[in-house]
Scaffold this motif. Structure first.
Motif, PDB file in Angstrom:
ATOM      1  N   UNK B 124       0.821  -1.204   0.000  1.00  0.00           N
ATOM      2  CA  UNK B 124       0.000   0.000   0.000  1.00  0.00           C
ATOM      3  C   UNK B 124       0.861   1.263   0.000  1.00  0.00           C
ATOM      4  N   UNK B 125       0.457   2.234  -0.786  1.00  0.00           N
ATOM      5  CA  UNK B 125       1.145   3.518  -0.868  1.00  0.00           C
ATOM      6  C   UNK B 125       1.454   4.084   0.514  1.00  0.00           C
ATOM      7  N   UNK B 126       2.720   4.431   0.717  1.00  0.00           N
ATOM      8  CA  UNK B 126       3.117   4.963   2.020  1.00  0.00           C
ATOM      9  C   UNK B 126       2.295   6.199   2.381  1.00  0.00           C
ATOM     10  N   UNK B 127       2.031   7.028   1.395  1.00  0.00           N
ATOM     11  CA  UNK B 127       1.252   8.243   1.661  1.00  0.00           C
ATOM     12  C   UNK B 127      -0.112   7.872   2.228  1.00  0.00           C
ATOM     13  N   UNK B 128      -0.734   6.869   1.640  1.00  0.00           N
ATOM     14  CA  UNK B 128      -2.047   6.431   2.108  1.00  0.00           C
ATOM     15  C   UNK B 128      -1.958   5.943   3.540  1.00  0.00           C
TER      16      UNK B 128
ATOM     17  N   UNK C 214       3.546   3.667  -6.059  1.00  0.00           N
ATOM     18  CA  UNK C 214       3.595   4.296  -4.739  1.00  0.00           C
ATOM     19  C   UNK C 214       4.589   5.447  -4.637  1.00  0.00           C
ATOM     20  N   UNK C 216       6.469   8.753  -4.346  1.00  0.00           N
ATOM     21  CA  UNK C 216       5.925  10.069  -4.022  1.00  0.00           C
ATOM     22  C   UNK C 216       6.944  11.183  -4.232  1.00  0.00           C
ATOM     23  N   UNK C 235      -3.124  11.928  -2.894  1.00  0.00           N
ATOM     24  CA  UNK C 235      -3.353  11.503  -1.515  1.00  0.00           C
ATOM     25  C   UNK C 235      -2.632  12.437  -0.553  1.00  0.00           C
ATOM     26  N   UNK C 254      -8.742   7.506  -0.065  1.00  0.00           N
ATOM     27  CA  UNK C 254      -7.732   6.501   0.272  1.00  0.00           C
ATOM     28  C   UNK C 254      -8.110   5.151  -0.325  1.00  0.00           C
ATOM     29  N   UNK C 257      -7.313   4.960  -3.934  1.00  0.00           N
ATOM     30  CA  UNK C 257      -5.910   4.816  -4.302  1.00  0.00           C
ATOM     31  C   UNK C 257      -5.421   3.392  -4.097  1.00  0.00           C
ATOM     32  N   UNK C 258      -5.975   2.708  -3.119  1.00  0.00           N
ATOM     33  CA  UNK C 258      -5.439   1.369  -2.857  1.00  0.00           C
ATOM     34  C   UNK C 258      -6.208   0.276  -3.587  1.00  0.00           C
ATOM     35  N   UNK C 261      -4.397  -1.533  -6.268  1.00  0.00           N
ATOM     36  CA  UNK C 261      -3.333  -2.360  -5.706  1.00  0.00           C
ATOM     37  C   UNK C 261      -3.903  -3.624  -5.069  1.00  0.00           C
TER      38      UNK C 261
END
Lengths: 488, 325, 283
Positions: B124-128, C214, C216, C235, C254, C257-258, C261
């Motif tokens: 999962x995206x670290x930002x999230x 992911x 950033x 995000x 959120x 975005x996930x 994935x």
């Protein structure tokens, strides 16, 4: 597999190329048309429009300019708008804008109070054009006749020439809850409450003690007070030779913050957080019970901490009322949530909070266009000018929020009645508030320095360190991160 | 191998080796080496904001300054502390789970499911994740505070975001939570790579599960453990997204890691690129030294010996061949 | 069996193991469940009670909050997809090619080249960022996807992995016979070597995709046009004050975005787990 891979490879190259082609084609032709058009001096009928490159950190200014183009047909035939919008949440706006200014890709841009001085008077001001050089005539006379708030002019003036002005005025008031005022002082009349909470901090703290005695907090957190302290101080963070200076009134904020915590005068919230908003709506709209002026124990007690109090008020300019509080009150008409339970009065100390300035660049090839837009936004006091529409919420077809504007002339002829404030005319408070605010305390690095200062103040207020340590750590961090040494 | 093959493999095809390495090398030179050197160069200049750039009269001044920069040193300490706070529980839990999942006496059911779920936070995206956690730990009405109160653990809400140790702990926990599954899977595969013969021998000797784990599994996992240590260390020293987005490096700089410091120096406030560049190079050198030490420790002595033998063998072979000609 | 003799103890221990595993599984899943549920609840419901397992009815209302705001999930999704797919394709193809040069050919600089790759592995991303940023501004590649895609060609970690996988699994005999049949080197690589590498490519594709999706830091400083924003940038902006008030919308954002994935992960979890393991065994 091979085919799939080669397809992917081919696709990626294609996409890569279109991506690059796309970006360069949108940059270059714009440049060439711009310079061409500049050479041939306005050729509105050859079908080619000149591009105005606008940088902004919210969609506010871009939408205004779009609206201007929509409503001014001739202008729309001549110019088109290219917007680059970068939020300033993580402070990304400035590096991007700086690089673009250096490379000459900006015609006009918006700047926020926290960093506007960098562009009007500071490091980047060399790239900015004065309003006169853009082609706006009699700037100073127009400012005078529009009665533009002096602090916005001071901030936007370099070497006696105006380089940036705002449309908004963000002089602050004290925004309080009518029901709580009645419960404590038996009146919610702004003229009387004004004398309870001010003028000056001493009276404000006396009021805080009175509120506390009846179980209320005067503000939600120390952040609310900070904005008033920040601009109520005598000097800003930087001395003339670029050293860090802590104004005694700002230093006092350490005590203010600690006192708020220790004496239980606030809910210890941080601004822009969950709890800060929750205080605006009393944790979920129980205020139908407050009408009789009684403090109620809320039913859903698990939401609140044991020491959560009802909060009397906030320090803020008009935008806080009409863009923030209004969305939090848990209602849209009097009687629902805290809607209509608010009023504003003069702040104990004069201050302003936030605001947007509009600037044009020296190297712009479309100065004529930029000048027209900027004049419309900042100096036009007619009913067709932006400020009148902004003050009355009539810029768009849909009625919008009313906001205090830079020109007092415009505000005087506008309708400032606000239902959230139970029909109070907010401009009556904001016109004097704007004139008592001063711009001399602003510096170009405020955004970054304030963040560090607030961080240290919180640590001190929490009891994590002594006052001396907090000040020392603040000086160290500012020097270490930003290379600004402390004065002395 | 016959002669023609050797010829095919070795001599006339060498140019393809160079040819096929070109894309990597070109891209590496442009997008990695040049920026790295450029960053190093900036460290010797006074590059700041938009001002014109000059090389300093005393080129090493920035580097001298940065190693005395209290805030930078503090950020390095924070980085190390947060990394250790995350790595020790992470490797411990991963080892325990590895022991369970590879135990030959009791097979846990649903291992596949557990592995998939444990690994999941890693994708999962670290930002999230950072924003999710800062919402979960919100004060005073975030889910965690509600849980603490409804379970009677605390009477009042606790402000995690203004507590230095809590913030550090949460950042470390997020790191731990996202990486232990990954580490576990690495270790499990490491165990599966150990020859079953050794275990059988241990069984015959009557070793119990715990003994087997400490005497056989762990020593044989040395390489994998060190690999995990290195990758985790490099990642840990670069920790950026989570501390920045979780609490903006605060409170009171408690979660300002070295990368967050570099970001703030370069991209906010006065844009001291030179100082950020110098800090970057110091960080780079630290990573380099630590990695070198670990690489030295983890070098496989047997493999090196083998390689040497092979080389000798090859030489002999070549000599023979030449003589054959 | 020894295990049966002390079955009381071992059953107890097994139960303990399951409890720990289930707790950990809950720990992994709970935040996401809260996120999913809250995405369907209104902000005031969330403020009143942040934890609930009963979905609300505000999904659409929450979605409408995005209207005209800078959080535009579809733009972000498409941008992220373009970058991730292209970068992954580059990484996979060129890393395999680079690994092939390390395995199949004897060339003088090979050793040095491999050492170089191992060194590059050490360079932390943030270290080069300042130089990279200045460089990209100079050559005008700001707001372009190129600096986010092309560097993927030189992915040392993937090269390393591919080499480790290729060493035992690529038989030079096949390559030789193809050569004797007159196939060119490039064709041999594309037609013979690539298909052999399928399992390794699949797992590396997933890692590379997730990592790019992911990313950033670099996108954040390079993509300043919000039409070019990727999902993680959007995000990150959620922390901006604009959404602070709309908790339901934040949770929904959120989730969005996930979600891609999650889908990729659960479809391919077998490869992912195997892939992590693959990397471990070989090193």
């Amino acid at each position: 597999m091979k085919k799939a891979i080669s397809l992917i490879a081919a696709l990626s190259m294609l996409l890569g190329c279109t991506a690059c082609g796309g970006s360069s084609s949108s940059d270059k032709p714009a440049d060439t048309t711009a310079s061409k058009a500049a050479d041939t001096t306005k050729a509105p009928d050859d079908g080619k429009k000149q591009t105005i490159n606008l940088y902004a950190f919210t969609d506010e200014v871009p939408n205004m300019v779009k609206r201007y183009i929509e409503t001014h047909e001739d202008f729309g035939k001549q110019y088109e708008l290219k917007v680059t919008q970068i939020p300033t949440t993580n402070q990304e706006y400035q590096p991007a804008l700086d690089a673009a200014l250096k490379n000459g890709g900006v015609d006009m841009f918006a700047a926020e109070a926290a960093f506007v001085k960098k562009y009007t008077q500071g490091d980047m001001s060399q790239y900015v054009s004065s309003y006169e050089d853009l082609g706006i005539q009699d700037v100073n006379d127009k400012i005078k006749s529009a009665e533009i708030a002096q602090y916005t002019v001071d901030i936007g003036t370099k070497d006696g020439k105006v380089v940036g002005l705002g449309y908004q005025a963000t002089g602050g008031a004290f925004i309080y809850r009518r029901s709580i005022a009645k419960a404590v002082w038996g009146t919610d009349d702004p003229a009387q409450i004004k004398d309870k909470v001010g003028p000056g901090w001493d009276k404000f703290w006396a009021a805080a003690a009175e509120l506390k005695a009846k179980g209320y907090g005067i503000v939600s957190g120390d952040g609310d007070v900070w904005h008033a302290v920040e601009n109520g101080s005598d000097k800003g963070w930087l001395t003339d030779d670029g050293k860090l200076y802590i104004d005694p009134k700002r230093e006092q904020f350490l005590d203010i913050s600690k006192q708020l915590t220790d004496k239980g005068w606030s809910n210890k919230t941080q601004d822009w957080t969950h709890a800060w908003y929750a205080d605006m709506r009393d944790y979920g709209g129980q205020n139908e019970e407050e009408k009789d002026g009684q403090k109620i124990v809320t039913k859903d007690s698990d939401i609140k901490t044991a020491d959560t109090k009802q909060i009397f008020g906030y320090f803020g300019p008009a935008w806080l009322i009409n863009y923030v509080i209004v969305n939090q009150v848990n209602g849209t008409a009097k009687g629902q949530g805290t809607f209509g339970d608010w009023a504003i009065c003069e702040s104990p100390v004069g201050f302003f909070w936030g605001g947007t300035w509009v600037l044009g660049t020296k190297d712009s090839k479309v100065k004529d266009g930029v000048a027209k837009i900027i004049e419309w936004i900042t100096l036009d006091t007619t009913e067709d000018g932006l400020q009148y529409k902004w003050a009355n919420g009539t810029l768009y077809d849909k009625p919008g929020a009313k906001d205090a504007v830079a020109s007092a002339v415009v505000m005087k002829k506008s309708d400032g009645k606000n239902d959230l404030l139970d029909g109070q005319n907010m401009f009556e408070v904001f016109v004097p508030a704007n004139s008592s605010a001063k711009g001399s305390t602003l510096t170009q690095y405020d955004e970054a320095i304030n963040a560090e200062w607030r961080d240290q103040v919180r640590a001190y207020a929490k009891g994590d360190k002594s006052k001396e340590a907090a000040i020392k750590d603040f000086k160290t961090v500012v020097n270490d991160k930003f290379g600004i040494a402390a004065a002395e | 191998m016959n002669k023609s093959q050797r010829h095919l493999k070795g001599l006339s095809y060498a140019k393809y080796g160079y040819l096929f390495a070109i894309p990597f090398i070109v891209i590496f030179l442009i997008f990695q080496l040049y920026p790295t050197l450029y960053t190093a160069f900036i460290g010797f200049t006074d590059m700041k904001g938009v001002n014109p750039v000059h090389v300093l009269d005393h080129p090493f001044d920035n580097f001298k300054d940065i190693v005395h920069n209290q805030t930078f040193l503090k950020s390095l300490r924070n980085t190390v502390v947060i990394w250790i706070m995350n790595f020790i529980p992470q490797i411990t839990l991963a080892l325990i789970l590895t022991a369970w999942f590879t135990s030959r006496t009791s097979k846990l059911k649903g291992q596949g499911f557990f592995k998939v779920v444990f690994y999941m936070p890693n994708i999962i995206t670290a930002a999230t994740i950072a924003i999710l956690f800062s919402t979960l730990f919100g004060f005073p009405t975030g889910p965690v505070n509600q849980l603490l109160k409804s379970w009677g653990i605390r009477a009042t809400a606790f402000d995690f975001m203004t507590s230095k140790s809590a913030s550090k702990l949460i950042v470390a926990f997020i790191q731990f939570w996202t990486w232990y599954g990954n580490t576990m899977i690495l270790l499990v595969s490491g165990v599966l790579g150990i020859s079953p013969d050794i275990y059988e021998a241990a069984d015959i000797d009557g070793a119990n599960g715990v003994q087997t784990f400490f005497r056989i599994t762990l020593p044989n996992l040395k390489t994998v453990l060190l690999y995990t240590l290195i990758t985790s260390m490099i990642g840990g020293l670069n920790m950026f997204d989570i501390p920045l987005l979780f609490n903006r490096g605060g409170p009171d700089g408690a979660t300002t890691t070295a990368s967050v410091f570099i970001y703030q120096v370069a991209f906010t406030g006065t844009n001291l690129y030179y100082r950020a560049a110098a800090a970057s190079m110091v960080l780079f050198v630290i990573v380099l030294i630590l990695s070198a030490i670990l690489f030295y420790l983890m070098r496989d002595k047997d493999a090196i010996a083998m390689e040497k033998m092979k080389k000798a063998e090859r030489k002999k072979h070549k000599m023979k061949e030449r003589r054959g000609f | 069996m020894a295990a049966r003799k002390r079955s009381g103890l071992s059953t107890g221990f097994t139960i303990f193991q399951y409890i720990i595993c289930i707790i950990l599984a809950i720990l992994s899943l709970l935040p996401f469940i809260i996120m999913l549920v809250n995405a369907t609840r209104s902000s005031s419901e969330i403020q009143a009670n942040a934890i609930s397992f009963i979905p609300g009815k505000s999904l659409l209302t929450n979605y409408k909050v995005f209207d005209g705001k800078s959080f535009n999930p579809w733009t972000g999704f498409i941008n992220s997809a373009i970058i991730s797919v292209c970068a992954t394709a580059c990484t996979i193809y060129f890393s395999t090619l680079t690994a092939y040069t390390l395995v199949a050919y004897d060339w003088k600089a090979k050793k040095a080249f491999f050492a170089l790759i191992m060194c590059v592995l050490m360079i932390p991303g943030q270290v080069t960022a300042i130089g990279f940023y200045q460089f990209m501004y100079k050559v005008g590649l700001v707001n372009s996807f190129i600096p986010l895609i092309l560097p993927a060609i030189a992915a040392p970690a993937t090269v390393f992995f591919m080499r480790q996988y290729m060493l035992p699994s690529l038989s030079m005999e096949i390559v030789q016979s193809a050569r004797i049949d007159g196939a060119g080197e490039f064709r041999i690589f594309n037609q013979i070597v690539l298909p052999l590498m399928k399992p390794a490519m699949a797992t590396q594709a997933i890692f590379s995709f997730v990592a790019t999706w992911n990313a950033l830091f670099i996108p954040l400083i390079l993509l300043i046009d919000r039409k070019k924003w990727t999902m993680p940038i959007m995000v990150a902006q959620l922390q901006g004050d604009m959404y602070k008030t709309e908790y339901g919308a934040v949770y929904l954002a959120l989730v969005m975005t996930v979600l891609p994935l999650f889908v990729v992960y659960f479809l391919l979890s077998k490869y992912i787990i195997a892939g992590v393991a693959l990397g471990g065994v070989k090193e």
